[in-house]
Design a protein around this motif. Structure first.
Motif, mmCIF file in Angstrom:
data_model
loop_
_atom_site.group_PDB
_atom_site.id
_atom_site.type_symbol
_atom_site.label_atom_id
_atom_site.label_comp_id
_atom_site.label_asym_id
_atom_site.label_seq_id
_atom_site.Cartn_x
_atom_site.Cartn_y
_atom_site.Cartn_z
ATOM 1 N N GLU A 76 0.653 -1.222 -0.143
ATOM 2 C CA GLU A 76 -0.090 0.034 -0.198
ATOM 3 C C GLU A 76 0.752 1.351 -0.189
ATOM 4 O O GLU A 76 0.330 2.014 -0.314
ATOM 5 N N PRO A 77 1.694 1.406 1.097
ATOM 6 C CA PRO A 77 2.637 2.959 0.571
ATOM 7 C C PRO A 77 3.277 2.715 -0.622
ATOM 8 O O PRO A 77 3.463 4.078 -0.909
ATOM 9 N N LEU A 79 2.243 1.523 -3.159
ATOM 10 C CA LEU A 79 1.446 2.150 -4.655
ATOM 11 C C LEU A 79 1.348 3.998 -4.488
ATOM 12 O O LEU A 79 0.959 4.259 -6.062
ATOM 13 N N ARG A 80 0.903 4.130 -2.727
ATOM 14 C CA ARG A 80 1.192 5.952 -3.211
ATOM 15 C C ARG A 80 2.207 6.552 -3.757
ATOM 16 O O ARG A 80 1.573 7.314 -4.815
ATOM 17 N N VAL A 81 3.469 6.105 -3.263
ATOM 18 C CA VAL A 81 4.160 6.613 -4.469
ATOM 19 C C VAL A 81 4.542 6.189 -5.705
ATOM 20 O O VAL A 81 4.679 7.439 -6.618
ATOM 21 N N ARG A 83 2.246 5.169 -8.002
ATOM 22 C CA ARG A 83 1.340 6.198 -8.514
ATOM 23 C C ARG A 83 1.568 7.996 -8.729
ATOM 24 O O ARG A 83 0.521 8.579 -9.333
ATOM 25 N N LEU A 84 2.158 7.960 -7.717
ATOM 26 C CA LEU A 84 2.561 9.827 -7.949
ATOM 27 C C LEU A 84 3.620 9.742 -8.696
ATOM 28 O O LEU A 84 3.985 11.272 -9.181
ATOM 29 N N VAL A 142 0.961 0.467 -12.640
ATOM 30 C CA VAL A 142 -0.261 1.689 -12.440
ATOM 31 C C VAL A 142 0.736 2.830 -13.460
ATOM 32 O O VAL A 142 -0.717 3.557 -13.436
ATOM 33 N N ARG A 144 3.060 4.584 -14.625
ATOM 34 C CA ARG A 144 4.075 5.378 -14.161
ATOM 35 C C ARG A 144 5.502 5.263 -14.214
ATOM 36 O O ARG A 144 5.463 4.031 -14.276
#
Length: 199
Positions: A76-77, A79-81, A83-84, A142, A144
């Motif tokens: 989860e952490p 994925l957040r990075v 996706r940015l 993702v 990116r």
């Protein structure tokens, strides 16, 4: 009485630990036969020696890789990075990332319980990857770029001793699970990540 005590015991005990139980063998492929360096004993024997229950019931030794799934966990952490567009490998990226999709982790545990399999069982996918490959595939999943390499010192400053877990994983393969006939739903990382990101 001995008989009534035996009747009250479970038919199986599962001892679950992370794959870092394969101590000191960071660059080697590890399966259930791998020796723990400096002991002359397999980790199977070492773990069994710690469990007195081995004499009265079956003991399954689960060694778990990084469990990947939607809605939490270690992914989860990241994925957040990613996706940015700020994601990328950490360290030199050559360290191994022995992973398993959550569906297969649960499936393998149920498989072991159903067959009452004693002894060691690796809960990892059959195709571990390096951190370089993991970061690349997560970036693709993702949509990116994954070009921001994080130096080891930065990981240690940010995570402290917890960073060691990201650098000291081994290439662990599920030799016994495959031999026993378990069929992985997600044997390859790209398919696993696509399913997770889609959810």
């Amino acid at each position: 009485t001995t008989g009534s005590l035996a009747d009250s015991l479970p038919t199986m005990i599962a001892d679950a630990r992370i794959v870092r139980e394969y101590e000191g063998v960071w660059r080697r492929t590890c399966d259930v036969r791998t020796l723990k360096e400096g002991t002359g004993l397999s980790w199977t024997e070492i773990s069994l020696a710690q469990l007195t229950a081995q004499d009265i019931t079956r003991v399954t030794l689960l060694r778990t890789g990084v469990v990947l799934g939607p809605g939490g966990g270690g992914l989860e952490p990241l994925l957040r990075v990613f996706r940015l567009g700020l994601g990328g490998p950490w360290g030199d990226g050559r360290q191994w990332w022995s992973w398993i999709h959550r569906a297969d982790a649960v499936g393998l545990i149920l498989f072991a319980l159903d067959r009452t399999l004693p002894g060691p069982l690796n809960l990892t996918a059959p195709n571990p990857v390096t951190v370089n490959d993991f970061a690349s595939e997560l970036g693709i999943a993702v949509n990116r770029p994954a070009v921001f390499r994080v130096p080891r010192i930065a990981m240690q400053l940010g995570l402290g001793e917890g960073a060691n877990a990201l650098f000291n994983l081994q290439r662990v393969v599920p030799t016994r699970a495959l031999a026993e006939g378990y069929v992985f739903r997600f044997p390859d990382l790209p398919k696993a990540l696509r399913e997770i990101v889609r959810d």
